[in-house]
Motif scaffolding. Sequence first.
Motif, PDB file in Angstrom:
ATOM      1  N   LEU A 289       0.813  -1.213   0.000  1.00 21.18           N
ATOM      2  CA  LEU A 289       0.000   0.000   0.000  1.00 21.18           C
ATOM      3  C   LEU A 289       0.847   1.263   0.000  1.00 21.18           C
ATOM      4  O   LEU A 289       0.351   2.348   0.268  1.00 21.18           O
ATOM      5  CB  LEU A 289      -0.935  -0.002   1.223  1.00 21.18           C
ATOM      6  CG  LEU A 289      -1.943  -1.144   1.277  1.00 21.18           C
ATOM      7  CD1 LEU A 289      -2.754  -1.074   2.559  1.00 21.18           C
ATOM      8  CD2 LEU A 289      -2.859  -1.119   0.073  1.00 21.18           C
ATOM      9  N   SER A 290       2.114   1.125  -0.331  1.00 16.79           N
ATOM     10  CA  SER A 290       2.980   2.299  -0.369  1.00 16.79           C
ATOM     11  C   SER A 290       2.568   3.198  -1.533  1.00 16.79           C
ATOM     12  O   SER A 290       1.920   2.763  -2.483  1.00 16.79           O
ATOM     13  CB  SER A 290       4.443   1.887  -0.513  1.00 16.79           C
ATOM     14  OG  SER A 290       4.650   1.253  -1.760  1.00 16.79           O
ATOM     15  N   VAL A 291       2.958   4.449  -1.449  1.00 15.95           N
ATOM     16  CA  VAL A 291       2.580   5.411  -2.478  1.00 15.95           C
ATOM     17  C   VAL A 291       3.478   5.324  -3.711  1.00 15.95           C
ATOM     18  O   VAL A 291       3.229   5.986  -4.703  1.00 15.95           O
ATOM     19  CB  VAL A 291       2.610   6.852  -1.927  1.00 15.95           C
ATOM     20  CG1 VAL A 291       1.577   7.029  -0.851  1.00 15.95           C
ATOM     21  CG2 VAL A 291       3.984   7.209  -1.417  1.00 15.95           C
TER      22      VAL A 291
END
Length: 73
Positions: free
Chosen positions: A32-34
């Motif tokens: 879920l990292s950007v």
Amino acid sequence: MKEFVELQASFAVSDKSWSVAIADLDTDSLDLSVKNPNKAEEAPLREPEVIIAEIAALDKESVKILEGIRGLL
């Protein structure tokens, strides 16, 4: 867009909603990292001195090319 804003305000589920059950997620590969894994990495910025040196070298090369062209005229 109006419908989106209305649904977002109440988090209402509609036919256009997209949701996944937590049980269906693979926690080993979930990220879920950007950071976008499909985006090419940007080249690091060069120091101003390096850029100026490259411009000077290209200018010298341009002068030689122009002198060659003048010699043909």
